[in-house]
Design a protein around this motif. Structure first.
Motif, PDB file in Angstrom:
ATOM      1  N   ILE A 148       0.844  -1.209   0.000  1.00  0.00           N
ATOM      2  CA  ILE A 148       0.000   0.000   0.000  1.00  0.00           C
ATOM      3  C   ILE A 148       0.876   1.256   0.000  1.00  0.00           C
ATOM      4  O   ILE A 148       0.565   2.255  -0.658  1.00  0.00           O
ATOM      5  CB  ILE A 148      -0.926   0.018   1.237  1.00  0.00           C
ATOM      6  CG1 ILE A 148      -1.725  -1.275   1.339  1.00  0.00           C
ATOM      7  CG2 ILE A 148      -1.863   1.229   1.200  1.00  0.00           C
ATOM      8  CD1 ILE A 148      -2.565  -1.580   0.144  1.00  0.00           C
ATOM      9  N   ALA A 149       2.006   1.187   0.747  1.00  0.00           N
ATOM     10  CA  ALA A 149       2.875   2.366   0.889  1.00  0.00           C
ATOM     11  C   ALA A 149       3.785   2.561  -0.320  1.00  0.00           C
ATOM     12  O   ALA A 149       4.464   3.587  -0.413  1.00  0.00           O
ATOM     13  CB  ALA A 149       3.723   2.226   2.151  1.00  0.00           C
ATOM     14  N   ASN A 151       6.424   0.677  -1.007  1.00  0.00           N
ATOM     15  CA  ASN A 151       7.759   0.560  -0.425  1.00  0.00           C
ATOM     16  C   ASN A 151       8.673  -0.445  -1.110  1.00  0.00           C
ATOM     17  O   ASN A 151       9.762  -0.721  -0.594  1.00  0.00           O
ATOM     18  CB  ASN A 151       7.645   0.154   1.062  1.00  0.00           C
ATOM     19  CG  ASN A 151       7.280   1.328   1.946  1.00  0.00           C
ATOM     20  OD1 ASN A 151       7.396   2.481   1.532  1.00  0.00           O
ATOM     21  ND2 ASN A 151       6.838   1.047   3.149  1.00  0.00           N
ATOM     22  N   LYS A 366       6.875   5.545   6.360  1.00  0.00           N
ATOM     23  CA  LYS A 366       5.936   5.303   5.263  1.00  0.00           C
ATOM     24  C   LYS A 366       4.907   4.236   5.641  1.00  0.00           C
ATOM     25  O   LYS A 366       3.745   4.306   5.214  1.00  0.00           O
ATOM     26  CB  LYS A 366       6.701   4.880   4.005  1.00  0.00           C
ATOM     27  CG  LYS A 366       7.600   5.986   3.434  1.00  0.00           C
ATOM     28  CD  LYS A 366       8.144   5.631   2.067  1.00  0.00           C
ATOM     29  CE  LYS A 366       7.069   5.672   1.006  1.00  0.00           C
ATOM     30  NZ  LYS A 366       7.573   5.443  -0.364  1.00  0.00           N
ATOM     31  N   ARG A 367       5.325   3.264   6.439  1.00  0.00           N
ATOM     32  CA  ARG A 367       4.375   2.253   6.893  1.00  0.00           C
ATOM     33  C   ARG A 367       3.311   2.866   7.810  1.00  0.00           C
ATOM     34  O   ARG A 367       2.122   2.605   7.661  1.00  0.00           O
ATOM     35  CB  ARG A 367       5.130   1.142   7.636  1.00  0.00           C
ATOM     36  CG  ARG A 367       5.864   0.178   6.722  1.00  0.00           C
ATOM     37  CD  ARG A 367       6.845  -0.703   7.473  1.00  0.00           C
ATOM     38  NE  ARG A 367       7.469  -1.689   6.578  1.00  0.00           N
ATOM     39  CZ  ARG A 367       8.523  -2.429   6.898  1.00  0.00           C
ATOM     40  NH1 ARG A 367       9.093  -2.278   8.089  1.00  0.00           N
ATOM     41  NH2 ARG A 367       9.015  -3.299   6.038  1.00  0.00           N
ATOM     42  N   ALA A 370       0.864   4.719   5.841  1.00  0.00           N
ATOM     43  CA  ALA A 370      -0.013   3.922   4.968  1.00  0.00           C
ATOM     44  C   ALA A 370      -1.091   3.174   5.740  1.00  0.00           C
ATOM     45  O   ALA A 370      -2.108   2.775   5.155  1.00  0.00           O
ATOM     46  CB  ALA A 370       0.832   2.914   4.172  1.00  0.00           C
ATOM     47  N   ASP A 373      -4.977   4.230   5.544  1.00  0.00           N
ATOM     48  CA  ASP A 373      -5.585   3.925   4.247  1.00  0.00           C
ATOM     49  C   ASP A 373      -5.880   2.429   4.137  1.00  0.00           C
ATOM     50  O   ASP A 373      -6.969   2.025   3.696  1.00  0.00           O
ATOM     51  CB  ASP A 373      -4.640   4.367   3.123  1.00  0.00           C
ATOM     52  CG  ASP A 373      -5.288   4.218   1.751  1.00  0.00           C
ATOM     53  OD1 ASP A 373      -6.512   4.379   1.644  1.00  0.00           O
ATOM     54  OD2 ASP A 373      -4.554   3.936   0.785  1.00  0.00           O
ATOM     55  N   TYR A 448      -2.266  -3.033  -5.981  1.00  0.00           N
ATOM     56  CA  TYR A 448      -0.969  -2.416  -5.735  1.00  0.00           C
ATOM     57  C   TYR A 448       0.227  -3.255  -6.193  1.00  0.00           C
ATOM     58  O   TYR A 448       1.317  -2.717  -6.360  1.00  0.00           O
ATOM     59  CB  TYR A 448      -0.804  -2.135  -4.230  1.00  0.00           C
ATOM     60  CG  TYR A 448      -1.740  -1.070  -3.735  1.00  0.00           C
ATOM     61  CD1 TYR A 448      -1.391   0.283  -3.781  1.00  0.00           C
ATOM     62  CD2 TYR A 448      -3.000  -1.410  -3.221  1.00  0.00           C
ATOM     63  CE1 TYR A 448      -2.265   1.269  -3.319  1.00  0.00           C
ATOM     64  CE2 TYR A 448      -3.867  -0.433  -2.761  1.00  0.00           C
ATOM     65  CZ  TYR A 448      -3.498   0.905  -2.817  1.00  0.00           C
ATOM     66  OH  TYR A 448      -4.365   1.876  -2.359  1.00  0.00           O
TER      67      TYR A 448
END
Length: 550
Positions: A148-149, A151, A366-367, A370, A373, A448
């Protein structure tokens, strides 16, 4: 993506081949028709251990083979790690021989079950109510958040940096152990080296030294023998040289008479010259020989020192002793230089740790960003799947140590009902809830990342009505982005398929076999009508089936 599957001599299957395409393939059939056999055969292909009892005819070979289109799977590195030839259309084959032995091949290259399982997990994901353990895995949960992020590039960078830290750490530990062992030997090696160094072996000729010793140790005998030899050569009237001269004078009278006499005179003359030269050298050498007890003692001590060193180091020559001296010097230098090497590596390790921590921190940030969401998307899908009060709580914390997927630890907590406390997913979610959660996760991930082929094995058990319609819609939506197969009893899901394969049994020569048949549109209507109303197909059931398909 599986493009075709061939099964021979497995359980109730004698010989079948079925082609697959992208999108959603529906697999239906009565209980016991062989749907589980189909999955069993596929599981063997993906690395499950073989059981010879599953072979239909024990006198023949069982062969399961599938073609996979893997161009979009980014598996080149996995193939390289396993020393396999990469091909965008990869053929995987599993054989069970009559002897009970099992063999596996990828593009005709023999592979181990471990290699097959590693590849199989990247090609096909078989999902059922009983196979949701991966959902409880922290690694899978982090992978889900990372998808999702966005990464993936960051995860790849971290992976390389983590490997560098691990490698440098191992090198530092190895050097520290080497230093510990080297320090134990340093004093002894230094003693041995100094002992050899003090012996001043460089340029020493052992044979010459031994000859000098023999000369000094036998001076009196040498002097007497040399005096006697000189006397016999030089005595005035009867010495060897004087006698030879008289013989030469006699030959001189007749040398002109023949070639023989002349040659004899010349040979005798040469001998006299040689004897005179020998006498001169012997006389000079004899004058130099004299007793020297102190030098004799020094030479003897040197010889004893060299012989002891040869014995101690099992060396046959001085050159071997010098080589041992050089090796000891190298060991001592290495031990002394270890601290510098360790310090340099530790500096390098410290820099690598700093870089890796920066990447780990970015991953963490970033995790965390995310999670809201992802939480919202999962809970919205679960609401459609009949879990309106389902809630997730992602508790992400950073550890002090580097881990395989970063420095994060993750606890995924869940509750399906209002007023009930959150708890670890694997403890508080029922089998049916876990199955729906997994479907929700896969539905989100499909947007994703490129997922492997997913086979849903009756995850719709216990589902009906509007929830069944929602589940069917989710599967239909997912299949637009990936290859899906669903073994189902629900007409709503069956109607969403791009293709419909029916599994059935029939008796051939009084032997029951499992068959597969791809249904055309009219056959699909009848099959779905049976799923709605049972074996007796009614006009109402047919109408409902047509409506679902439309």
């Amino acid at each position: 993506m599986i493009t075709n599957l061939s099964i021979k001599n497995y359980a109730l299957i004698d010989d079948i081949r079925v082609n697959f395409s992208s999108g959603l393939t529906i697999i239906t059939g009565e209980t016991g028709a062989g749907k589980s056999i189909l999955l069993g055969a596929l599981s063997l292909l993906l690395g499950k251990r073989a059981d010879s009892s599953s072979v239909r005819d024990a006198t023949k070979k069982c062969v399961i083979e599938a073609d996979f289109s893997i161009a979009n799977y980014a598996l080149q590195e996995l193939f390289s790690e396993n020393d396999l030839d990469y091909d965008p259309i990869t053929i995987v084959r599993r054989e069970i021989l009559p002897s009970g032995k099992s063999r596996a091949f990828v593009n005709d290259t023999p592979v181990t079950l471990t290699q097959l399982e590693a590849l199989g997990s990247r090609l096909v994901d078989v999902h059922s109510q009983h196979e949701t353990l991966t959902l409880s895995s922290e690694a899978f949960q982090l992978e889900m958040i990372d998808a999702i992020a966005g990464n993936e590039p960051l995860r790849e960078s971290y992976k390389l940096q983590f490997e560098e830290v691990r490698k440098l750490s191992e090198e530092v530990q190895a050097l520290l152990l080497e230093k510990e062992e080297a320090n134990k030997e340093l004093d002894y090696n230094t003693f041995l080296y100094n002992e050899l160094k003090e012996a001043s072996l460089e340029g020493l000729d052992l044979e010459e030294l031994e000859e000098t010793y023999e000369t000094l140790n036998n001076t009196e005998v040498i002097q007497e023998s040399m005096a006697e030899a000189i006397g016999l050569l030089s005595e005035e009237s009867i010495g060897a040289i004087e006698t030879a001269k008289k013989a030469r004078a006699a030959l001189a009278k007749i040398r002109s008479l023949s070639t023989y006499f002349n040659e004899s005179w010349e040979r005798l003359n040469s001998s006299i010259i040689e004897l005179e030269d020998l006498l001169e050298g012997m006389t000079d050498h004899a004058s130099e020989i004299e007793a020297d007890p102190q030098r004799l003692m020094a030479v003897n001590e040197k010889l004893q020192q060299v012989h002891k060193l040869q014995q101690k180091h099992t060396a046959a020559s001085i050159s071997e002793l010098l080589e041992i001296q050089k090796q000891l010097e190298g060991k001592i230098d290495d031990t002394v230089n270890l601290d510098e090497r360790i310090e340099a590596l530790q500096t390098k390790l410290s820099e690598a740790r700093k870089k890796t921590k920066i990447t780990a921190n970015t991953l963490h940030e970033k995790r965390v960003a995310a999670v809201p969401d992802l939480k919202e998307k999962l809970e919205a899908i679960l609401k459609d799947l009949g879990l309106p009060n389902a809630q997730f709580r992602f508790e992400i914390g950073m550890q002090e140590t580097f881990r395989k997927h970063g420095m994060d630890s993750l606890d995924l907590l869940f509750t399906a009902n209002k007023g009930l406390a959150f708890g670890p997913l694997k403890k508080v979610a029922s089998g049916g809830e876990m199955s729906r959660i997994m479907l929700a996760v896969k539905a989100v991930l499909a947007n994703y990342k490129h997922l492997p082929t997913i086979i849903f094995d009756e995850i719709d058990t216990g589902v009906s009505g509007e929830i069944a319609n929602k589940m069917a819609s989710i599967l239909g939506s997912m299949s637009k982005k990936m290859q899906l197969m669903s073994i189902t009893h629900l007409p709503q899901i069956a109607a969403k398929g791009d293709r419909h394969v029916m599994v059935y049994k029939e008796d051939v020569n009084e032997v029951t076999v499992t068959r597969l048949k791809e249904l055309n549109n009219d056959e699909r209507i009848v099959e779905i009508a049976k799923m709605i109303g049972g074996k007796k197909v009614t006009e109402a059931a047919l109408a409902n089936a047509k409506e679902l398909l439309n």
